[in-house]
Design an enzyme around this catalytic site. Structure first.
Site, PDB file in Angstrom:
ATOM      1  N   LYS A  78      34.806  37.962  32.779  1.00 58.49           N
ATOM      2  CA  LYS A  78      34.110  39.416  32.497  1.00 58.49           C
ATOM      3  C   LYS A  78      34.576  39.677  30.792  1.00 58.49           C
ATOM      4  O   LYS A  78      35.897  39.720  30.800  1.00 58.49           O
ATOM      5  CB  LYS A  78      34.194  40.708  33.546  1.00 58.49           C
ATOM      6  CG  LYS A  78      33.298  41.822  33.183  1.00 58.49           C
ATOM      7  CD  LYS A  78      33.783  42.883  34.109  1.00 58.49           C
ATOM      8  CE  LYS A  78      32.927  43.601  33.153  1.00 58.49           C
ATOM      9  NZ  LYS A  78      32.989  45.350  34.379  1.00 58.49           N
ATOM     10  N   SER A 153      29.275  47.480  35.810  1.00 62.26           N
ATOM     11  CA  SER A 153      29.676  47.308  34.863  1.00 62.26           C
ATOM     12  C   SER A 153      29.420  45.824  34.470  1.00 62.26           C
ATOM     13  O   SER A 153      29.532  44.971  33.608  1.00 62.26           O
ATOM     14  CB  SER A 153      31.145  47.901  33.921  1.00 62.26           C
ATOM     15  OG  SER A 153      31.330  47.398  34.792  1.00 62.26           O
ATOM     16  N   SER A 177      31.633  48.751  40.358  1.00 69.78           N
ATOM     17  CA  SER A 177      31.171  47.656  38.565  1.00 69.78           C
ATOM     18  C   SER A 177      31.449  46.342  39.572  1.00 69.78           C
ATOM     19  O   SER A 177      30.559  45.579  38.697  1.00 69.78           O
ATOM     20  CB  SER A 177      31.993  47.862  37.771  1.00 69.78           C
ATOM     21  OG  SER A 177      31.998  49.143  36.803  1.00 69.78           O
TER      22      SER A 177
END
Length: 473
Positions: A78, A153, A177
């Site tokens: 990420k 996210s 997330s």
């Protein structure tokens, strides 16, 4: 055989048997990323670095030299986690050219284990949304339906794994997330017990900070529960500062067979109603568990969902204030000071939490400790709790809609946008491990799954039950 469709474990087995080289695996994934720009999941690709790392891994295998448990496996990371020499933006314009000089601690563990980092996956700006889009790279759509949200996210990581651009990704989870994108994109995700995977090097906080939220955890996304457990074995351990004296040995799963487990089922709740298809899936899970001999309790509740959610939001908003500039925080303090005493609006709750006094935070933290005790008591009689992951499957993408105007629809009823994460918020304030597991599809063909919550540090119980459910259901 399409190498990119193999799970992480299957790719490692093929490497071990000499059926494929790391270079072949890495090349296959790099080519797939290049062929499918529509997924917009891997936003920074390190072709040169990945091929060099693959060559080094192949050399170690050919020479019979020892390698880590992920030797030669392509992975993605990420874009909120710093990577040495590789752009890390967290979707923020001000970090567009940020190239860290040091890996985040968890990224360093992947490299030490022999993983080959293909590149970075998309995230909303500073991870502050539950959909994935930002001014630098645009929106990451759901691989199953481009009109739907990939979640956030960690939407880029989940989409990358679901679209076979990567077999394994390292993401982060505060308000669901990892788990919301895992649920929406139909992949497995694991929020690890708080504190067992070091978080230094995660943005936000700003680059260079040593601390982060006291509810943030890092964890993997993959296409099987076995791959979650594989990654857990690499990532879990004390931080480098504590590793001088501390060791971590996570307990084995509480039981070996499904019929030995005591399973709690929390299928719905008046505070956050789920839709008909989600409720039906939970009922089918309960029925299947009973048929396979597990003891199922669908009436006992560990906590009050609404009280837990409000405490979580208060702690989250308070913690996020550390990253605000002095000017922005002063503006929030002034706005909070002008609130009417009887104002109970969401904006008022946000401002009061963001600007709370330290004494008020200590009182909230004491409430959290009492909540943790309630959960611990619940898990003396229950091994694992199954809940909805979200009220629905993936909702329509709304990244182009102003946040105050966003909403979701549950069985035809207009509901609050942030209801998407209410069920996921159960685990964060009390530091529990939790996973999302894809178990079916809606009538529209969208992935539909459940959330599993386990006792503190029982991460291997969570991954074990996730695997059993996926196999039997």
């Amino acid at each position: 055989m399409d190498l990119t469709h193999l799970s992480a474990g299957e790719q490692l087995d093929a490497l071990e048997r000499g059926e494929v080289s790391s270079r072949e695996l890495v090349t296959a994934h790099l080519e797939r990323i290049a062929r499918h720009p529509e997924y917009n999941a891997v936003v920074t690709v390190d072709t040169e670095g990945a091929l060099a790392a693959a060559a080094a891994a192949d050399g170690r295998r050919a020479g019979g030299r020892a390698g880590g448990p992920l030797l030669g496996l392509p992975v993605t990371v990420k874009d909120s986690l710093e990577t040495e020499g590789l752009r890390t933006t967290c979707g923020a314009v001000e970090l567009a050219e940020h190239i860290p000089g040091r890996d985040a601690d968890a990224v360093a563990r992947l490299r030490t284990a022999g993983a080959v980092i293909l590149g970075k996956t998309n995230t909303p700006t500073m991870c502050q949304a539950i959909e994935t889009g930002n001014p630098l790279f645009g929106t990451t759509p759901n691989p199953h339906d481009p009109q739907r949200s990939a979640g956030g996210s960690s939407g880029g990581p989940a989409a990358a794994v679901a679209a076979h651009l990567s077999p394994l990704d390292l993401g982060s989870d505060l308000a669901g997330s990892l788990r919301l994108p895992g649920h929406y994109c139909g992949v497995h995700s694991l929020r690890t017990s708080y504190g067992i995977v070091p978080t230094r090097g995660h943005i936000p906080r700003p680059p260079g900070w040593l601390s982060t939220s006291d509810m943030l955890t890092l964890g993997p996304l993959a296409r099987s529960a076995a791959d979650l457990d594989l990654a857990l074995g690499v990532l879990a351990g004390p931080s480098p500062d504590d590793g001088v004296a501390w060791r971590l040995e996570l307990p084995a799963p509480r039981h070996e067979r499904l019929d030995a487990y005591r399973v709690g089922i929390w299928a719905d709740d008046p505070y956050c109603r789920v839709d008909t298809e989600t409720r039906a899936l939970l009922e089918e899970v309960a029925k299947s568990l009973r048929e396979r001999g597990a003891r199922v309790d669908d009436s006992t509740r560990p906590v009050h969902l609404g009280d837990s959610d409000r405490l979580f939001q208060s702690l989250m908003f308070a913690g996020s204030s550390a990253g605000a500039s002095s000017e922005a925080f002063a503006t929030e303090e002034a706005a909070a000071g002008q609130l009417a005493a009887d104002d109970r609006s969401p904006r008022a709750a946000y401002l009061r939490a963001r600007t709370m006094r330290h004494r008020d935070w200590l009182l909230a933290n004491e409430e959290r400790r009492r909540l943790r005790r309630q959960w611990a008591a619940y898990f003396t009689d229950i091994d694992i709790l199954v809940t909805p992951a979200a009220p629905t499957a993936a909702v329509p993408d709304q990244t182009g809609v102003p946040v105050p105007e966003r909403y979701i629809t549950v069985d035809g009823e207009r509901r609050g946008y942030w209801d998407q994460t209410t069920w996921l918020n159960l685990a964060a304030p009390v530091h529990l491990p939790a996973a999302t597991v894809p178990l079916g599809h809606t009538c529209d063909g969208l992935p539909l799954g459940v959330q599993l919550i386990g006792p503190h540090l029982a991460d291997r119980t969570v991954t074990h039950v996730a695997g059993l459910l996926a196999r039997h259901l």
